[in-house]
Each structure stands twice: as C-alpha cells, then as structure tokens.
Design a protein around this motif. Structure first.
Motif, PDB file in Angstrom:
ATOM      1  N   ASP A   1      11.688  83.937  41.214  1.00 34.65           N
ATOM      2  CA  ASP A   1      12.732  84.269  40.244  1.00 34.65           C
ATOM      3  C   ASP A   1      12.727  85.746  39.870  1.00 34.65           C
ATOM      4  N   LEU A   2      12.125  86.578  40.712  1.00 37.04           N
ATOM      5  CA  LEU A   2      12.017  88.015  40.444  1.00 37.04           C
ATOM      6  C   LEU A   2      13.362  88.639  40.069  1.00 37.04           C
ATOM      7  N   VAL A   3      14.368  88.412  40.890  1.00 42.20           N
ATOM      8  CA  VAL A   3      15.688  89.010  40.654  1.00 42.20           C
ATOM      9  C   VAL A   3      16.396  88.308  39.499  1.00 42.20           C
ATOM     10  N   TRP A   4      16.335  86.988  39.469  1.00 39.04           N
ATOM     11  CA  TRP A   4      17.036  86.228  38.439  1.00 39.04           C
ATOM     12  C   TRP A   4      16.497  86.534  37.041  1.00 39.04           C
ATOM     13  N   GLN A   5      15.215  86.840  36.917  1.00 38.37           N
ATOM     14  CA  GLN A   5      14.644  87.162  35.607  1.00 38.37           C
ATOM     15  C   GLN A   5      15.197  88.479  35.051  1.00 38.37           C
ATOM     16  N   ARG A   6      15.611  89.376  35.913  1.00 40.02           N
ATOM     17  CA  ARG A   6      16.192  90.657  35.473  1.00 40.02           C
ATOM     18  C   ARG A   6      17.710  90.587  35.346  1.00 40.02           C
TER      19      ARG A   6
END
Length: 194
Positions: free
Chosen positions: A82-87
């Motif tokens: 979820d690296l991108v989704w968290q930002r």
C-alpha cells in the motif's frame, strides 16, 4: 491553471486492467492539473523486460511519491503493498468491460508490434509474446486473465476501512473518463467525487 483546482486532488492513483487506458488517463490528468506523471511500468520493466526487484522498485517509487503532487498509474500492489495508496488522496479505477479492454489491448499491442515503438528502457512489443497463451509473456492474455480478479480486488479495496480516507472514482467508460477530467477543471474548493 487555477490553484484552487489543484488543491482538491493532488496525489492520484489510476488503476485498471492492462489495456484499459489508465496510462492515457493518467497523462491527461497530469497535463490537466500540471502535476508529475509516474508510470510504474516504466520503472518496473528494465531492459530486456527484466523486472526490477521488489526492494529496488519500492525505493524508486517511494522517492518519486515523496513529492506533494503526482499521478501514478499501475497495478503493482503485489510488489508495492500500500506504499502508493497510503500517500494518495484519490484512486481512479478505470473499470471498462472485459470486451472493451480486449479490443483496446489487441489494437494497441498490434500497433506497437508493427511500428516497433519503444515502450520503456529499450523494450518493445514482440510478435511471439503477443500471440502466446502464457499470461506471463502476453499482455493480451494477461489482460484477459486478470480482469475479473482486478475487479474483485478494487471492489474490496473500495469497501476496506483502511482506505476510508481515500476518494474512489470508478470510471466505467471513456465518456465517464472525459467527464471526470472536465470535473477536475471545475472542482475548485469542492470535495473529490466518491
């Protein structure tokens, strides 16, 4: 570009089955909002279609999404978590019917193979991969076999409380994509669409 417009949606993820048009939509969003476009395929596929290792891929993507504004396109949650989704503040899901995706991806892939157009890092579509029945080799078979799973995954993500702060926009046609883009230009201080 009106500064109030870009404040409403600044970090956007565009997802969808391969061939749905997510990269084209992401480029249009990037242009419309004057924010960087980050194409995950261009990072992940190294020369000779060699995939970037998960740790290197995560580091490269983390560096790019550290910016305040961007639009990312790609379906790499298996490698990125979820690296991108968290930002992100918005997920735009380009959810076209399977028949439409297949029509688009076949036309796109044949066109690329005919012209020999470079995609990323010297990589080009090759005829032998295009006609392969192996989804790991053929983007056409990949699109066919992943369509249903992608739909189930993004439906589940929409309902997952962990993503409650994200605005989800499900785009089911090119007409809806155009309306979404038009809405970006006139949203000023309104909240993102759900």
């Amino acid at each position: 570009m009106d500064n109030e417009v870009v404040d409403a949606t600044r970090r956007i993820v565009v997802v969808g089955t391969s061939g749905s048009g997510k990269s084209t939509l992401a480029r249009r969003i990037s242009h419309r909002l004057d924010i960087p476009h980050i194409e995950l395929d261009a990072i992940h596929h190294q020369p000779n279609w060699t995939p970037m290792s998960a740790p290197d891929f995560q580091a490269a993507v983390a560096e790019r999404i550290a910016q305040d504004a961007w639009v990312v396109d790609g379906n790499y949650r298996n490698k990125l978590g979820d690296l991108v989704w968290q930002r992100a503040d918005t997920v735009v899901w380009f959810d076209l019917p399977r028949w439409r995706v297949m029509r688009q991806i076949i036309g796109r892939t044949v066109g690329r193979a005919l012209t020999g157009r470079e995609l990323w890092n010297g990589n080009r579509e090759r005829w032998r991969e295009m006609i392969s029945l192996d989804p790991a080799r053929s983007v056409i078979m990949w699109a066919w076999t992943t369509h249903a799973n992608n739909r189930a995954s993004y439906l589940a993500a929409q309902a997952d409380p962990i993503f409650a702060d994200l605005s989800f926009v499900r785009v089911g046609s090119h007409r809806e994509a155009a309306a979404f883009l038009d809405g970006l230009g006139g949203r000023a201080a309104s909240s993102p669409r759900k």
